[in-house]
Design a protein around this motif. Structure first.
Motif, mmCIF file in Angstrom:
data_model
loop_
_atom_site.group_PDB
_atom_site.id
_atom_site.type_symbol
_atom_site.label_atom_id
_atom_site.label_comp_id
_atom_site.label_asym_id
_atom_site.label_seq_id
_atom_site.Cartn_x
_atom_site.Cartn_y
_atom_site.Cartn_z
ATOM 1 N N VAL A 143 0.841 -1.201 0.000
ATOM 2 C CA VAL A 143 0.000 0.000 0.000
ATOM 3 C C VAL A 143 0.878 1.253 0.000
ATOM 4 N N ALA A 144 1.876 1.277 0.884
ATOM 5 C CA ALA A 144 2.726 2.461 1.019
ATOM 6 C C ALA A 144 3.557 2.698 -0.246
ATOM 7 N N VAL A 145 4.107 1.639 -0.828
ATOM 8 C CA VAL A 145 4.944 1.790 -2.024
ATOM 9 C C VAL A 145 4.102 2.236 -3.215
ATOM 10 N N LEU A 146 2.908 1.699 -3.368
ATOM 11 C CA LEU A 146 2.040 2.124 -4.473
ATOM 12 C C LEU A 146 1.650 3.593 -4.333
ATOM 13 N N ILE A 147 1.406 4.031 -3.109
ATOM 14 C CA ILE A 147 1.094 5.445 -2.886
ATOM 15 C C ILE A 147 2.290 6.317 -3.277
ATOM 16 N N ALA A 148 3.483 5.888 -2.862
ATOM 17 C CA ALA A 148 4.688 6.646 -3.215
ATOM 18 C C ALA A 148 4.902 6.647 -4.729
ATOM 19 N N LEU A 149 4.633 5.531 -5.370
ATOM 20 C CA LEU A 149 4.831 5.416 -6.813
ATOM 21 C C LEU A 149 3.844 6.282 -7.586
ATOM 22 N N ARG A 150 2.661 6.480 -7.018
ATOM 23 C CA ARG A 150 1.671 7.351 -7.674
ATOM 24 C C ARG A 150 2.184 8.786 -7.770
ATOM 25 N N GLY A 151 3.039 9.170 -6.834
ATOM 26 C CA GLY A 151 3.595 10.516 -6.862
ATOM 27 C C GLY A 151 4.761 10.668 -7.820
ATOM 28 N N MET A 152 5.133 9.569 -8.461
ATOM 29 C CA MET A 152 6.206 9.612 -9.448
ATOM 30 C C MET A 152 5.569 9.641 -10.846
ATOM 31 N N ALA A 153 6.240 9.117 -11.834
ATOM 32 C CA ALA A 153 5.670 9.202 -13.187
ATOM 33 C C ALA A 153 5.791 7.871 -13.929
ATOM 34 N N PRO A 154 5.240 6.805 -13.373
ATOM 35 C CA PRO A 154 5.323 5.520 -14.080
ATOM 36 C C PRO A 154 4.486 5.533 -15.353
ATOM 37 N N THR A 155 5.004 4.923 -16.390
ATOM 38 C CA THR A 155 4.267 4.837 -17.646
ATOM 39 C C THR A 155 3.862 3.395 -17.960
#
Length: 213
Positions: A143-155
């Motif tokens: 949960v925490a890593v996905l939240i952090a990843l949402r703030g990045m720019a995954p394509t």
């Protein structure tokens, strides 16, 4: 308004992202995952009564060491997945190194074990329980890593979700390893890795759902 004018306005309002901020958020997510996993593992399963004795043995530290090594590689891959265009070579090498090391230890372990005891070394007494425990332990980190990843720019959302799942699985497994009563490298190579990979599969399924812009 022309397109080039709109781009100029948007560029003028852009702010510089401090270097490493996304990486720090990802690290914080991992720390949250460790705390959450500890609460789940020790809150549900309790503390081992022989912990002071077993923590002085090499097999005890072999388990969290493998998981932590795996987590470092997965962390690098998640970081790259959140930054389009960044190369993931180092992360792949670190992750491959962890897998190669545990595979080598498992092979040596089985080679030095009497033939009639090899199945027990491979299966232990908790082969069915271990992967499930790792998946449950990984929930806070995922949960925490996905939240952090949402703030990045995954394509590539499926791939990014899978990397997040692998990282979360390794974090959860690192904590679960402190409670686990198994001590053979063969067991860890199969069942810990299976639990971590299963978390990667869950992350791959969730990635397109929760990481969509």
């Amino acid at each position: 308004m022309r397109t080039d004018e709109l781009i100029a306005i948007l560029a003028g309002n852009a702010t510089t992202v401090p270097p490493g901020r996304a990486r720090r958020k990802l690290l914080l997510a991992c720390l949250v995952g460790v705390a959450g996993a500890a609460a789940l593992v020790f809150g549900i399963l309790g503390l081992k009564h022989d912990f002071p004795q077993v923590m002085t043995t090499a097999p005890f530290w072999m388990k969290p060491a493998y998981c932590a090594w795996f987590a470092v590689g997965a962390f690098m891959l998640v970081d790259r997945a959140g930054r389009p265009g960044a190369k993931a070579t180092t992360g792949r090498l670190v992750l491959s190194g962890a897998l190669a090391a545990i595979a080598l230890l498992a092979a040596v372990n089985l080679a030095l074990t009497a033939p009639e005891l090899r199945m027990h070394a491979l299966m232990g007494v908790s082969a069915g329980f271990c992967p499930v425990a790792i998946i449950v332990s990984a929930i806070p980190a995922l949960v925490a890593v996905l939240i952090a990843l949402r703030g990045m720019a995954p394509t590539r959302l499926t791939r990014a979700g899978m990397m997040a799942g692998l990282l979360a699985g390794a974090v959860g497994a690192s904590v679960y390893a402190l409670w686990c009563r198994e001590s053979t490298a063969a067991f860890v190579a199969v069942w810990y890795t299976l639990g971590i990979v299963a978390c990667g599969g869950i992350g791959a399924l969730l990635g397109p759902l929760v990481l969509r812009w």
